[in-house]
Write a protein that holds these residues in place. Structure first.
Motif, PDB file in Angstrom:
ATOM      1  N   ALA A  71       0.830  -1.209   0.000  1.00  0.00           N
ATOM      2  CA  ALA A  71       0.000   0.000   0.000  1.00  0.00           C
ATOM      3  C   ALA A  71       0.865   1.259   0.000  1.00  0.00           C
ATOM      4  O   ALA A  71       0.496   2.273  -0.601  1.00  0.00           O
ATOM      5  N   ALA A  72       2.017   1.189   0.633  1.00  0.00           N
ATOM      6  CA  ALA A  72       2.917   2.346   0.692  1.00  0.00           C
ATOM      7  C   ALA A  72       3.482   2.702  -0.685  1.00  0.00           C
ATOM      8  O   ALA A  72       3.995   3.803  -0.875  1.00  0.00           O
ATOM      9  N   ASN A  73       3.356   1.813  -1.662  1.00  0.00           N
ATOM     10  CA  ASN A  73       3.814   2.082  -3.020  1.00  0.00           C
ATOM     11  C   ASN A  73       2.694   2.564  -3.938  1.00  0.00           C
ATOM     12  O   ASN A  73       2.892   2.704  -5.136  1.00  0.00           O
ATOM     13  N   ARG A  74       1.525   2.866  -3.389  1.00  0.00           N
ATOM     14  CA  ARG A  74       0.396   3.297  -4.222  1.00  0.00           C
ATOM     15  C   ARG A  74       0.743   4.506  -5.087  1.00  0.00           C
ATOM     16  O   ARG A  74       0.302   4.617  -6.229  1.00  0.00           O
ATOM     17  N   MET A 112      -4.403  -3.906 -15.927  1.00  0.00           N
ATOM     18  CA  MET A 112      -3.987  -4.642 -14.730  1.00  0.00           C
ATOM     19  C   MET A 112      -4.989  -4.479 -13.595  1.00  0.00           C
ATOM     20  O   MET A 112      -5.658  -3.460 -13.482  1.00  0.00           O
ATOM     21  N   SER A 113      -5.050  -5.490 -12.763  1.00  0.00           N
ATOM     22  CA  SER A 113      -5.791  -5.417 -11.511  1.00  0.00           C
ATOM     23  C   SER A 113      -4.736  -5.342 -10.406  1.00  0.00           C
ATOM     24  O   SER A 113      -4.101  -6.352 -10.088  1.00  0.00           O
ATOM     25  N   LEU A 114      -4.508  -4.146  -9.886  1.00  0.00           N
ATOM     26  CA  LEU A 114      -3.480  -3.917  -8.872  1.00  0.00           C
ATOM     27  C   LEU A 114      -4.143  -3.889  -7.495  1.00  0.00           C
ATOM     28  O   LEU A 114      -5.082  -3.137  -7.270  1.00  0.00           O
ATOM     29  N   HIS A 115      -3.639  -4.708  -6.591  1.00  0.00           N
ATOM     30  CA  HIS A 115      -4.159  -4.792  -5.230  1.00  0.00           C
ATOM     31  C   HIS A 115      -3.087  -4.258  -4.280  1.00  0.00           C
ATOM     32  O   HIS A 115      -2.000  -4.825  -4.192  1.00  0.00           O
ATOM     33  N   PHE A 116      -3.389  -3.163  -3.595  1.00  0.00           N
ATOM     34  CA  PHE A 116      -2.449  -2.564  -2.653  1.00  0.00           C
ATOM     35  C   PHE A 116      -2.814  -3.020  -1.243  1.00  0.00           C
ATOM     36  O   PHE A 116      -3.948  -2.823  -0.801  1.00  0.00           O
ATOM     37  N   VAL A 117      -1.847  -3.631  -0.553  1.00  0.00           N
ATOM     38  CA  VAL A 117      -2.117  -4.241   0.747  1.00  0.00           C
ATOM     39  C   VAL A 117      -1.180  -3.706   1.824  1.00  0.00           C
ATOM     40  O   VAL A 117      -0.082  -3.253   1.539  1.00  0.00           O
ATOM     41  N   ARG A 118      -1.659  -3.798   3.066  1.00  0.00           N
ATOM     42  CA  ARG A 118      -0.871  -3.351   4.220  1.00  0.00           C
ATOM     43  C   ARG A 118      -0.369  -4.509   5.086  1.00  0.00           C
ATOM     44  O   ARG A 118       0.623  -4.373   5.770  1.00  0.00           O
TER      45      ARG A 118
END
Length: 81
Positions: A37-40, A54-60
């Motif tokens: 998530a910090a790279n969003r 693309m389907s980009l999933h940002f996670v913590r």
């Protein structure tokens, strides 16, 4: 595909080279990627066509990664097709 660093307590930490990694994944024909998530903010550096494809999933946390990466045995065949 996934990228990131996992801390001992399960936090997903940012990494460098997001643009290059996403472009390589896209070239390989993979359309789903899990990122920190910090790279969003790095998403804005991607070409618009790649962002749309693309389907980009940002996670913590690692729990979020597992929710995306693991599927129930009944669903596994459907997602691999």
């Amino acid at each position: 595909a996934m990228t990131g660093e996992i801390a001992v307590r399960g936090r997903v930490l940012p990494v460098g080279g997001i643009r290059e990694k996403v472009l390589a994944v896209h070239r390989a024909g993979i359309r789903t990627m899990v990122l920190p998530a910090a790279n969003r903010g790095d998403e804005r550096d991607l070409p618009a066509a790649v962002r749309r494809a693309m389907s980009l999933h940002f996670v913590r946390t690692m729990d979020e990664v597992l929710e995306i990466a693991l599927v129930a045995a009944d669903d596994a065949g459907a997602r691999l097709v």
